[in-house]
Design a protein around this motif. Sequence first.
Motif, PDB file in Angstrom:
ATOM      1  N   LEU A 133     -66.695 -28.797  28.201  1.00  0.00           N
ATOM      2  CA  LEU A 133     -66.076 -28.102  29.159  1.00  0.00           C
ATOM      3  C   LEU A 133     -64.729 -27.984  28.356  1.00  0.00           C
ATOM      4  CD1 LEU A 133     -66.118 -30.386  32.399  1.00  0.00           C
ATOM      5  CD2 LEU A 133     -67.093 -27.899  32.232  1.00  0.00           C
ATOM      6  N   PRO A 134     -64.321 -26.671  28.620  1.00  0.00           N
ATOM      7  CA  PRO A 134     -63.029 -26.353  27.816  1.00  0.00           C
ATOM      8  C   PRO A 134     -61.885 -26.828  28.628  1.00  0.00           C
ATOM      9  CG  PRO A 134     -63.657 -24.465  29.130  1.00  0.00           C
ATOM     10  CD  PRO A 134     -64.763 -25.716  29.477  1.00  0.00           C
ATOM     11  N   PHE A 135     -61.787 -27.683  29.402  1.00  0.00           N
ATOM     12  CA  PHE A 135     -60.641 -28.371  29.761  1.00  0.00           C
ATOM     13  C   PHE A 135     -60.796 -29.797  30.433  1.00  0.00           C
ATOM     14  CE2 PHE A 135     -63.403 -27.059  33.372  1.00  0.00           C
ATOM     15  CZ  PHE A 135     -63.435 -27.915  34.218  1.00  0.00           C
ATOM     16  N   THR A 136     -59.924 -30.619  30.573  1.00  0.00           N
ATOM     17  CA  THR A 136     -60.086 -31.841  31.053  1.00  0.00           C
ATOM     18  C   THR A 136     -60.328 -32.117  32.393  1.00  0.00           C
ATOM     19  OG1 THR A 136     -58.310 -32.577  29.410  1.00  0.00           O
ATOM     20  CG2 THR A 136     -58.900 -34.313  30.954  1.00  0.00           C
ATOM     21  N   PRO A 137     -61.280 -32.648  32.814  1.00  0.00           N
ATOM     22  CA  PRO A 137     -61.504 -32.701  34.333  1.00  0.00           C
ATOM     23  C   PRO A 137     -60.790 -33.650  35.085  1.00  0.00           C
ATOM     24  CG  PRO A 137     -63.256 -33.922  33.311  1.00  0.00           C
ATOM     25  CD  PRO A 137     -62.421 -33.153  32.161  1.00  0.00           C
ATOM     26  N   PRO A 138     -59.908 -32.910  35.932  1.00  0.00           N
ATOM     27  CA  PRO A 138     -58.837 -34.376  36.728  1.00  0.00           C
ATOM     28  C   PRO A 138     -59.738 -34.921  37.756  1.00  0.00           C
ATOM     29  CG  PRO A 138     -58.981 -32.039  37.734  1.00  0.00           C
ATOM     30  CD  PRO A 138     -59.941 -31.835  36.609  1.00  0.00           C
ATOM     31  N   VAL A 139     -60.995 -34.956  37.928  1.00  0.00           N
ATOM     32  CA  VAL A 139     -61.545 -35.651  38.733  1.00  0.00           C
ATOM     33  C   VAL A 139     -63.241 -35.955  38.322  1.00  0.00           C
ATOM     34  CG1 VAL A 139     -60.652 -34.464  40.756  1.00  0.00           C
ATOM     35  CG2 VAL A 139     -62.851 -33.763  39.948  1.00  0.00           C
ATOM     36  N   LYS A 140     -63.936 -37.123  38.743  1.00  0.00           N
ATOM     37  CA  LYS A 140     -65.250 -37.290  38.205  1.00  0.00           C
ATOM     38  C   LYS A 140     -66.038 -37.017  39.562  1.00  0.00           C
ATOM     39  CE  LYS A 140     -64.970 -41.434  37.215  1.00  0.00           C
ATOM     40  NZ  LYS A 140     -65.289 -42.853  36.511  1.00  0.00           N
ATOM     41  N   LEU A 141     -67.337 -36.486  39.066  1.00  0.00           N
ATOM     42  CA  LEU A 141     -68.167 -36.091  40.178  1.00  0.00           C
ATOM     43  C   LEU A 141     -69.818 -36.508  39.802  1.00  0.00           C
ATOM     44  CD1 LEU A 141     -68.635 -34.418  43.037  1.00  0.00           C
ATOM     45  CD2 LEU A 141     -69.235 -32.476  41.387  1.00  0.00           C
ATOM     46  N   TYR A 142     -70.356 -36.949  40.794  1.00  0.00           N
ATOM     47  CA  TYR A 142     -71.647 -37.323  40.533  1.00  0.00           C
ATOM     48  C   TYR A 142     -72.526 -36.859  41.827  1.00  0.00           C
ATOM     49  CZ  TYR A 142     -69.396 -40.912  37.719  1.00  0.00           C
ATOM     50  OH  TYR A 142     -68.567 -41.649  36.679  1.00  0.00           O
ATOM     51  N   LEU A 143     -73.651 -35.952  41.517  1.00  0.00           N
ATOM     52  CA  LEU A 143     -74.693 -35.495  42.323  1.00  0.00           C
ATOM     53  C   LEU A 143     -76.046 -35.932  42.149  1.00  0.00           C
ATOM     54  CD1 LEU A 143     -73.250 -31.711  41.606  1.00  0.00           C
ATOM     55  CD2 LEU A 143     -72.448 -33.376  43.479  1.00  0.00           C
ATOM     56  N   LEU A 144     -76.309 -36.595  43.478  1.00  0.00           N
ATOM     57  CA  LEU A 144     -77.694 -37.158  43.270  1.00  0.00           C
ATOM     58  C   LEU A 144     -78.719 -36.592  44.141  1.00  0.00           C
ATOM     59  CD1 LEU A 144     -76.060 -40.966  43.695  1.00  0.00           C
ATOM     60  CD2 LEU A 144     -76.258 -39.420  41.595  1.00  0.00           C
ATOM     61  N   ASN A 145     -79.734 -35.949  43.412  1.00  0.00           N
ATOM     62  CA  ASN A 145     -81.072 -35.790  44.042  1.00  0.00           C
ATOM     63  C   ASN A 145     -80.904 -34.433  45.065  1.00  0.00           C
ATOM     64  OD1 ASN A 145     -82.371 -37.729  42.720  1.00  0.00           O
ATOM     65  ND2 ASN A 145     -82.994 -38.939  44.145  1.00  0.00           N
ATOM     66  N   GLY A 146     -79.832 -33.574  44.931  1.00  0.00           N
ATOM     67  CA  GLY A 146     -79.493 -32.676  45.833  1.00  0.00           C
ATOM     68  C   GLY A 146     -79.099 -33.160  47.213  1.00  0.00           C
ATOM     69  N   GLU A 147     -78.715 -34.513  47.247  1.00  0.00           N
ATOM     70  CA  GLU A 147     -78.313 -35.018  48.709  1.00  0.00           C
ATOM     71  C   GLU A 147     -77.050 -35.552  48.824  1.00  0.00           C
ATOM     72  OE1 GLU A 147     -81.521 -37.707  49.526  1.00  0.00           O
ATOM     73  OE2 GLU A 147     -83.008 -36.102  49.845  1.00  0.00           O
TER      74      GLU A 147
ATOM     75  N   VAL B 296     -81.230 -35.421  33.926  1.00  0.00           N
ATOM     76  CA  VAL B 296     -79.960 -35.833  33.889  1.00  0.00           C
ATOM     77  C   VAL B 296     -79.228 -34.498  33.220  1.00  0.00           C
ATOM     78  CG1 VAL B 296     -78.264 -37.510  33.104  1.00  0.00           C
ATOM     79  CG2 VAL B 296     -80.255 -38.329  33.991  1.00  0.00           C
ATOM     80  N   ARG B 297     -77.814 -33.962  33.778  1.00  0.00           N
ATOM     81  CA  ARG B 297     -77.088 -33.324  33.242  1.00  0.00           C
ATOM     82  C   ARG B 297     -75.799 -33.768  33.243  1.00  0.00           C
ATOM     83  NH1 ARG B 297     -77.904 -27.432  35.989  1.00  0.00           N
ATOM     84  NH2 ARG B 297     -77.398 -28.618  37.621  1.00  0.00           N
ATOM     85  N   VAL B 298     -74.798 -33.747  32.215  1.00  0.00           N
ATOM     86  CA  VAL B 298     -73.790 -34.266  31.818  1.00  0.00           C
ATOM     87  C   VAL B 298     -72.712 -33.205  31.467  1.00  0.00           C
ATOM     88  CG1 VAL B 298     -72.193 -35.993  31.276  1.00  0.00           C
ATOM     89  CG2 VAL B 298     -74.592 -36.645  31.764  1.00  0.00           C
ATOM     90  N   LEU B 299     -71.618 -32.739  32.040  1.00  0.00           N
ATOM     91  CA  LEU B 299     -70.441 -32.321  31.539  1.00  0.00           C
ATOM     92  C   LEU B 299     -69.315 -33.110  31.118  1.00  0.00           C
ATOM     93  CD1 LEU B 299     -70.426 -29.452  34.290  1.00  0.00           C
ATOM     94  CD2 LEU B 299     -70.814 -28.937  31.849  1.00  0.00           C
ATOM     95  N   LEU B 300     -68.955 -32.959  29.961  1.00  0.00           N
ATOM     96  CA  LEU B 300     -67.997 -33.852  29.297  1.00  0.00           C
ATOM     97  C   LEU B 300     -66.741 -32.665  28.710  1.00  0.00           C
ATOM     98  CD1 LEU B 300     -70.164 -36.443  27.694  1.00  0.00           C
ATOM     99  CD2 LEU B 300     -68.676 -36.864  29.525  1.00  0.00           C
ATOM    100  N   PRO B 301     -65.793 -33.188  28.257  1.00  0.00           N
ATOM    101  CA  PRO B 301     -64.608 -32.426  27.951  1.00  0.00           C
ATOM    102  C   PRO B 301     -65.004 -31.846  26.400  1.00  0.00           C
ATOM    103  CG  PRO B 301     -63.527 -34.126  29.068  1.00  0.00           C
ATOM    104  CD  PRO B 301     -65.005 -34.475  28.845  1.00  0.00           C
ATOM    105  N   SER B 302     -64.735 -30.676  25.876  1.00  0.00           N
ATOM    106  CA  SER B 302     -64.905 -30.417  24.437  1.00  0.00           C
ATOM    107  C   SER B 302     -64.236 -31.387  23.734  1.00  0.00           C
ATOM    108  CB  SER B 302     -64.789 -28.812  24.502  1.00  0.00           C
ATOM    109  OG  SER B 302     -64.652 -28.643  23.013  1.00  0.00           O
ATOM    110  N   ARG B 303     -64.673 -31.475  22.313  1.00  0.00           N
ATOM    111  CA  ARG B 303     -63.945 -32.125  21.459  1.00  0.00           C
ATOM    112  C   ARG B 303     -62.585 -31.253  20.563  1.00  0.00           C
ATOM    113  NH1 ARG B 303     -66.693 -33.357  15.845  1.00  0.00           N
ATOM    114  NH2 ARG B 303     -64.460 -33.189  15.311  1.00  0.00           N
ATOM    115  N   ASP B 304     -62.765 -30.066  20.946  1.00  0.00           N
ATOM    116  CA  ASP B 304     -61.940 -28.895  20.415  1.00  0.00           C
ATOM    117  C   ASP B 304     -60.746 -28.807  21.276  1.00  0.00           C
ATOM    118  OD1 ASP B 304     -63.847 -28.758  18.045  1.00  0.00           O
ATOM    119  OD2 ASP B 304     -64.808 -27.170  19.141  1.00  0.00           O
ATOM    120  N   ILE B 305     -60.462 -29.400  22.383  1.00  0.00           N
ATOM    121  CA  ILE B 305     -59.468 -28.862  23.264  1.00  0.00           C
ATOM    122  C   ILE B 305     -58.384 -30.073  23.070  1.00  0.00           C
ATOM    123  CG2 ILE B 305     -60.772 -27.779  24.888  1.00  0.00           C
ATOM    124  CD1 ILE B 305     -60.590 -30.295  26.724  1.00  0.00           C
ATOM    125  N   ASP B 306     -56.983 -29.758  23.503  1.00  0.00           N
ATOM    126  CA  ASP B 306     -55.913 -30.432  23.931  1.00  0.00           C
ATOM    127  C   ASP B 306     -56.294 -31.478  25.036  1.00  0.00           C
ATOM    128  OD1 ASP B 306     -54.935 -30.135  21.108  1.00  0.00           O
ATOM    129  OD2 ASP B 306     -53.485 -28.698  21.955  1.00  0.00           O
TER     130      ASP B 306
END
Length: 302
Positions: free
Chosen positions: A218-232, A154-164
């Motif tokens: 991430l150095p920005f706030t993601p405007p979308v959410k994305l989930y990728l499952l098993n390459g498919e 499992v890999r998860v990208l989340l906004p950094s704590r240091d950004i506005d």
Amino acid sequence: MDPEHASVNGRKKPQRPQRTPREVADELRARIRSGALRAGQRMPTQARLAAEFGVERPAVRQALRILQSEHLLSNVSKGAPATVAADPGRALTGPSAPPLPTTVGLAPRIAAAFEAEHVEIDAVCLTSVSLTLAIGEPLRQIHSGRLKPAKVDVRVLLPSRDIDLAFPVPVEGHDGADGPVHERWLAQRNAQGQVLRHNLLALRATHGVDVHVSFRALPFTPPVKLYLLNGEEALFAYYTPARSKAQIDQEYLETYDVQGIRSLLFTFEQGTVLRDTAFVEQSYLWFNALWETISSELVLTG
């Protein structure tokens, strides 16, 4: 006479507005999802449905056609009653399914992903609340012996704590990285990430599953959410900011925030149609590019 429509001073009370075909379809879809209407079962007649919902037959027919277009029903016509599809679960959650709120649509796709021997889940999100909730179901199935993956990555990208952040933010005034709204979001991000990691890593000790869970910032706030499952599969939803109230230190503060668990989730599956295949492939390219370039180490504390 129906007492609800009985006259008062010689006048009839206004009748309740009739349900729309979409509302009738939503109710019938819910019955299929719950199992009240089972695979292969004949639907009630259109006359009976019209009487139940208080609508005309054309409205029922339109509702049934909506469900037929979603591959939940077959044999929709003016004659014999329609039939529930042989595999309604697939229609409810597969690539041809209508977009569903994240809390409804994500869990069954995550559970299906855990049927593989090697489970691979990548996610871009604001706090990982929805992912943590959705993984609860496959974890229960693993503990009951119904699912037996050998490896989970499992890999998860989340906004950094240091950004506005773009959201959540106060409606009035600048919050910044040290403000109460930001601190509330950060506490939720860290808590949800820690729960997600703990629950997955516990599978090593309890079931001998080879588990790896990684987070990057991430150095920005993601405007979308994305989930990728098993390459498919790629599951995609928009974060839509709206005015809301946040309770912070027993006070309510007006904010611009998002309700990620309610965001409509769109499903794309590789190998179905060219457009979906291209979307899945490009989503993986985008995720990997973020992971390998501009993201940084993320520590779920403080």
